[in-house]
Motif scaffolding. Sequence first.
Motif, PDB file in Angstrom:
ATOM      1  N   SER A   1      41.954  38.374  35.681  1.00 35.32           N
ATOM      2  CA  SER A   1      42.608  38.866  34.474  1.00 35.32           C
ATOM      3  C   SER A   1      42.281  40.325  34.151  1.00 35.32           C
ATOM      4  O   SER A   1      42.917  40.922  33.299  1.00 35.32           O
TER       5      SER A   1
ATOM      6  N   ASP B   1      35.884  37.691  31.915  1.00 38.11           N
ATOM      7  CA  ASP B   1      34.868  38.063  32.901  1.00 38.11           C
ATOM      8  C   ASP B   1      35.425  39.091  33.897  1.00 38.11           C
ATOM      9  O   ASP B   1      36.629  39.307  33.985  1.00 38.11           O
TER      10      ASP B   1
ATOM     11  N   ASP C   1      36.108  39.709  37.532  1.00 41.39           N
ATOM     12  CA  ASP C   1      36.206  39.043  38.828  1.00 41.39           C
ATOM     13  C   ASP C   1      36.280  40.115  39.889  1.00 41.39           C
ATOM     14  O   ASP C   1      37.189  40.943  39.874  1.00 41.39           O
TER      15      ASP C   1
END
Length: 342
Positions: A62, A73, A75
């Motif tokens: 995201s 978070d 990624d």
Amino acid sequence: DLDPLPPMTPEFLSVLNKVCEQCYTDFAPDELEVSVREHILRDLESFVRRQFPGARLQLFGSSKNGFGFRQSDLDICMVLEGQESIDDGNCIIIIESLARQLKKHPGLKNILPITTAKVPIVKFYHIRTGLEGDISLYNTLALHNTRLLASYAAIDRRVKILCYVMKVFAKMCDIGDASRGSLSSYAYTLMVLFFLQQRSPPVIPVLQEIYDAKKKPQVLVDGWNVYFFHDLKTLPSCWPQYAKNTETVGELWLGLLRFYTEDFDFREHVVCIRQHSRLTTFNKQWTSKYIVIEDPFDLNHNLGAGLSRKMTNFIMKAFINGRTVFGTPIKVFPPLYPSQME
Ligand code: ATP
Ligand code: MG
């Protein structure tokens, strides 16, 4: 057996629409927050290179797909220059050595290698921003599905808003944490995209089905075809239904809740964003699960595979309650925040 909904009113629809728009403005990161993520990435990359000189780090998920929250978070996918892929054994060795290296980084804490998962990762916490993150290795398909989602997000702003609303809804109903047995954000995003493709007229096309050649182009990654149409500038001329759907986000949100509770037959059909025609659970031999969501590239991957029966019921109940709450016009609204109750 659902109760019929009372007639909708234009006033309520307009409030619904505002609530949806608000979700987006409240939770989307601003430009500064986006650049902070890039900054952390560059810093981590140069730090990791002390140990692995050929390391290249890339954000996905995201942070890049257009549906990120301020607190989402980080990624991160790591690859080593000049190396195409990695086998499972080496992957675990590198993850462990990466964790030892990251423990020396003064800006990070809670370094935790997880080597037993299907995708081994190192988790970390970035102290100054309070962001959590994880680094995986050669997570190539995830980079491609991130690009696919980003393309859908770029087609129409309603796509973006609706995916935010869905994620907020999932968080609020406690049905959006894959690590605790429910579905991932990614799975809910696929459900939104599928709904928008199946809406009539559709809001978005099936990008994996648009190509000028007679045959679908083949772009193979890990044995799967990751081709999709991404020349969005030319979409209006390539897709006859472009901009035909003029519903508001509020209407679409209620439409989505009704679609998954009234129309879509989970027992028969697969949530599948790679083709417009219906795909059956029977075709896929995925009849033992109720919620079946096919990954757009890894066609062997059912995102609903990990759901227990109990969790499935819990998720379906959240949708059914959502349909009632958002589908029942009321005149007086409860306060948004408890502090407004005085
Ligand atoms: P959030 O804002 O909640 O972090 P996200 O899209 O980043 O949303 P994550 O769970 O952090 O969701 O997953 C990161 C990315 O990893 C996804 O966008 C997707 O590309 C990939 N991914 C996650 N779960 C799966 C899965 N079950 N199968 C395939 N890819 C997945
Ligand atoms: Mg994420």
